[in-house]
Design a protein around this motif. Structure first.
Motif, short mmCIF file in Angstrom:
data_model
loop_
_atom_site.label_atom_id
_atom_site.label_comp_id
_atom_site.label_asym_id
_atom_site.label_seq_id
_atom_site.Cartn_x
_atom_site.Cartn_y
_atom_site.Cartn_z
N SER A 48 -13.63 25.64 4.30
CA SER A 48 -13.22 25.27 2.89
C SER A 48 -13.40 23.82 2.69
O SER A 48 -13.53 23.01 3.80
N HIS A 52 -13.63 24.33 -2.59
CA HIS A 52 -14.94 25.14 -2.61
C HIS A 52 -14.68 26.01 -1.21
O HIS A 52 -14.13 25.47 -0.22
N PHE A 54 -16.35 28.77 1.59
CA PHE A 54 -17.86 29.04 2.26
C PHE A 54 -17.54 30.28 3.25
O PHE A 54 -16.84 30.03 4.23
N SER A 61 -25.14 31.03 3.13
CA SER A 61 -23.77 30.63 2.92
C SER A 61 -23.22 31.00 1.58
O SER A 61 -24.19 30.94 0.60
N HIS A 63 -21.04 30.97 -1.19
CA HIS A 63 -19.95 29.78 -2.08
C HIS A 63 -19.24 30.55 -3.06
O HIS A 63 -20.04 31.13 -3.87
N HIS A 65 -15.75 29.62 -5.76
CA HIS A 65 -14.72 28.80 -6.31
C HIS A 65 -13.70 29.42 -7.19
O HIS A 65 -14.22 30.43 -8.03
N GLU A 115 -26.31 24.51 1.97
CA GLU A 115 -25.04 24.35 1.76
C GLU A 115 -24.39 23.08 1.22
O GLU A 115 -23.88 23.08 0.48
N VAL A 118 -23.95 21.62 -2.44
CA VAL A 118 -22.59 21.77 -3.10
C VAL A 118 -21.50 20.71 -3.11
O VAL A 118 -21.02 20.38 -4.18
#
Length: 257
Positions: A48, A52, A54, A61, A63, A65, A115, A118
């Motif tokens: 994390s 966020h 992962f 990856s 992702h 939320h 990744e 993000v």
């Protein structure tokens, strides 16, 4: 909205359930990624950053939320889900476990090398191994006229704080949430306080001292805790506004600027 401690714990549960195992099921229930198939790939890690989360394979990856209502649950294969099936937005399965993301606010899949896009804009992760309080202070100081209550919510300054912990940090530092950053006192002590209580919440248990204690007595002086909507003049009976933007403070210990 779930805060950094909640996401940190969710990542820990998923890590225990999935890390090192081969995916036998990857069911993305969002149109953009409906055809993505990661079956046969090993889950290399789960982590994390702020709010966020992962899940990583050798090439991808994932992702997610949580936003307002999202949550992750893990089940033994064949075990009945405890949330409505219609709210499942992502299912990752191995031979013995299913990890299900319900009502997730965001689901994305990136090439592993991308990744970083993000989180590049975010401030230091309060629960990360490379937490950098000096950098958090530097970012807060960029906007000295911004109120500290708003600045603490800005994930570009430091990542992981939401409505609960901004109220708690201000209460513990005896700073009114409407105080401008320039007048908020020792910012280094403030961000270290934020890291301390978020870490306690993530690894142990933290009982709020101000948040949601409207009309209860302050634990220091007995004055009734007050709730206000910071930077918003919406109706007092707007429960969503009160929950998401309200701040709780002691008017005596935290005098208004």
């Amino acid at each position: 909205m779930p805060e950094g401690d909640t996401v940190y714990r969710a990542a820990a549960r998923l890590r225990t359930a999935l890390a090192g195992k081969i995916l036998t099921r990857s069911d993305f229930r969002v149109p953009r990624y409906a055809t993505v198939d990661l079956r046969g790939q090993r889950v290399e890690s789960v982590g994390s950053y702020g709010k966020h989360l992962f899940v990583r394979t050798p090439t991808a990856s994932i992702h997610t939320h949580l936003k307002m209502e999202g949550l992750w649950r893990t089940y033994r294969c064949g075990q009945r889900w405890t949330q409505p099936r219609a709210t499942a937005r992502l299912v990752l399965g191995t031979e013995d476990v299913e990890a299900v993301g319900f009502s997730l606010g965001k689901v994305e899949v990136f090439p592993l090398a991308d990744e970083h896009t993000v989180i590049d804009h975010l401030g230091p992760d309060l629960l990360g191994p490379n937490w950098d309080p000096a950098e958090a202070v530097r970012r807060l100081e960029r906007y000295p006229e911004q109120t500290i209550g708003v600045a603490l919510l800005d994930q570009r300054n430091l990542a992981g704080i939401g409505n609960i912990y901004r109220s708690e940090v201000c209460y513990l530092r005896k700073v009114h949430p409407a105080t401008p950053v320039r007048a908020a006192g020792d910012l280094l002590a403030l961000v270290n306080e934020a890291q301390r209580i978020l870490s306690k919440a993530a690894h142990d248990r933290y009982v709020p001292l101000a948040y949601m204690r409207h009309n209860w007595g302050c634990r220091r002086c007995g004055t009734r805790i007050v709730r206000r909507v910071l930077g918003d003049t919406g109706p007092e009976n707007d429960r969503i506004t009160q929950r998401e933007r309200g701040v709780w403070f002691c008017p005596r210990c935290q005098p208004e600027p």
